[in-house]
Design a protein around this motif. Structure first.
Motif, mmCIF file in Angstrom:
data_model
loop_
_atom_site.group_PDB
_atom_site.id
_atom_site.type_symbol
_atom_site.label_atom_id
_atom_site.label_comp_id
_atom_site.label_asym_id
_atom_site.label_seq_id
_atom_site.Cartn_x
_atom_site.Cartn_y
_atom_site.Cartn_z
ATOM 1 N N LEU A 20 0.812 -1.209 0.000
ATOM 2 C CA LEU A 20 0.000 0.000 0.000
ATOM 3 C C LEU A 20 0.850 1.266 0.000
ATOM 4 C CD1 LEU A 20 -2.797 -1.023 2.529
ATOM 5 C CD2 LEU A 20 -3.198 -0.221 0.197
ATOM 6 N N PRO A 24 1.041 1.825 -4.313
ATOM 7 C CA PRO A 24 -0.403 2.033 -4.165
ATOM 8 C C PRO A 24 -1.176 1.840 -5.466
ATOM 9 C CG PRO A 24 0.771 4.124 -4.072
ATOM 10 C CD PRO A 24 1.806 3.049 -4.012
ATOM 11 N N LEU A 31 -9.906 -0.124 -5.585
ATOM 12 C CA LEU A 31 -10.432 1.108 -4.991
ATOM 13 C C LEU A 31 -11.275 1.933 -5.949
ATOM 14 C CD1 LEU A 31 -7.208 2.207 -3.064
ATOM 15 C CD2 LEU A 31 -9.279 1.238 -2.073
ATOM 16 N N ILE A 42 -5.980 7.062 -6.483
ATOM 17 C CA ILE A 42 -4.810 6.981 -5.601
ATOM 18 C C ILE A 42 -4.383 8.374 -5.189
ATOM 19 C CG2 ILE A 42 -2.444 6.155 -5.378
ATOM 20 C CD1 ILE A 42 -4.556 3.947 -5.687
ATOM 21 N N SER A 213 -12.093 6.402 -1.565
ATOM 22 C CA SER A 213 -10.840 5.707 -1.862
ATOM 23 C C SER A 213 -9.690 6.272 -1.034
ATOM 24 C CB SER A 213 -10.516 5.823 -3.355
ATOM 25 O OG SER A 213 -9.258 5.239 -3.647
ATOM 26 N N GLN A 217 -7.480 4.348 1.876
ATOM 27 C CA GLN A 217 -6.018 4.247 1.824
ATOM 28 C C GLN A 217 -5.389 4.670 3.143
ATOM 29 O OE1 GLN A 217 -4.198 5.897 -1.948
ATOM 30 N NE2 GLN A 217 -6.355 6.066 -2.497
#
Length: 252
Positions: A20, A24, A31, A42, A213, A217
């Motif tokens: 991650l 990512p 996501l 992202i 998203s 994260q």
């Protein structure tokens, strides 16, 4: 096979965390459904690695300062002639739990400005209580016969504290530190509201833009860090407990 569940779970969590943080983009297909109106999937405003390291550094510094303060206060009020200071000390460390960290930030910013300083103040205050209480508990649970044996050997009060009481109380103190660190790991995310670098930046960006998203994260990385650090400190605590158990039985 059950004994391998723990290590395998830790390795899986560590692998997921590293992926991650370092790659990512691998998670973009997963996501993507959590975004709307072609919003970015992202977070790219800052490196997730740099934000993670900044978050860990913030928690580490706050934990070291908080542990030192709580340990000194806990030792102080457990000395025979200073027990009367316990209510006052307990009231002081309870301030961090009484006032929400956001309120502490609001009070600290006008005094020390934006950035890391107000966040450190909030985290230190919020993390004092478990370490302070566990220090008191650990020192009070040291067997009286071992304390008496130390006196009989001619140990001075300071020698008895550092060579007998603190080593035997260390597992309990470490349990308090473990709880405090994990609490601060999550609480540190609010530091981004006052311009402190950390993973809260990703979560807040998601909240401001309604981008789930981004929230996932930041939240998943913080959660994985908390789980791994909690687990690592628990292993350390068990190791110390075994050593101090042998110390309690055979050192004096």
């Amino acid at each position: 096979m059950r004994r391998f569940v723990g290590p395998l779970a830790r390795l899986a969590a560590l692998a997921l965390l590293l992926a991650l943080v370092l790659r990512p983009e691998w998670f973009e297909p997963i996501l993507k459904p959590f975004t709307e109106n072609n919003a970015p999937v992202i977070y790219t405003q800052s490196s997730l690695l740099s934000l993670t390291l900044a978050h860990l550094a913030l928690v580490a510094v706050a934990s070291v300062i908080g542990a030192a303060l709580a340990l000194v206060m806990g030792v102080f009020v457990t000395r025979p002639m200073r027990a009367e200071f316990l209510p006052l000390s307990r009231s002081l460390v309870n301030i961090g739990q009484t006032f929400p960290p956001v309120a502490v930030l609001a009070l600290a910013v006008p005094v020390v400005g934006f950035g890391v300083k107000p966040t450190l103040i909030a985290l230190v205050l919020y993390g004092l209580l478990p370490i302070f209480e566990n220090t008191i508990t650990g020192l009070k649970e040291v067997p009286e016969n071992i304390v008496e044996a130390g006196r009989g050997m001619g140990l001075s009060p300071s020698q008895q504290l550092f060579r007998v009481e603190l080593p035997l109380a260390l597992p309990v103190i470490l349990a308090g530190i473990r709880l405090s660190v994990v609490i601060n790991m999550g609480t540190a995310t609010i530091g981004s509201t006052v311009a402190a670098k950390g993973l809260g930046e990703v979560i807040i960006a998601g909240l401001l833009t309604s981008n789930t998203s981004f929230i996932l994260q930041g939240g998943i990385i913080v959660a994985l860090l908390a789980v791994l650090i909690y687990d690592g400190l628990a292993i350390l605590e068990q190791h110390v407990a075994k050593r101090t158990g042998r110390l309690a039985e055979g050192s004096l």
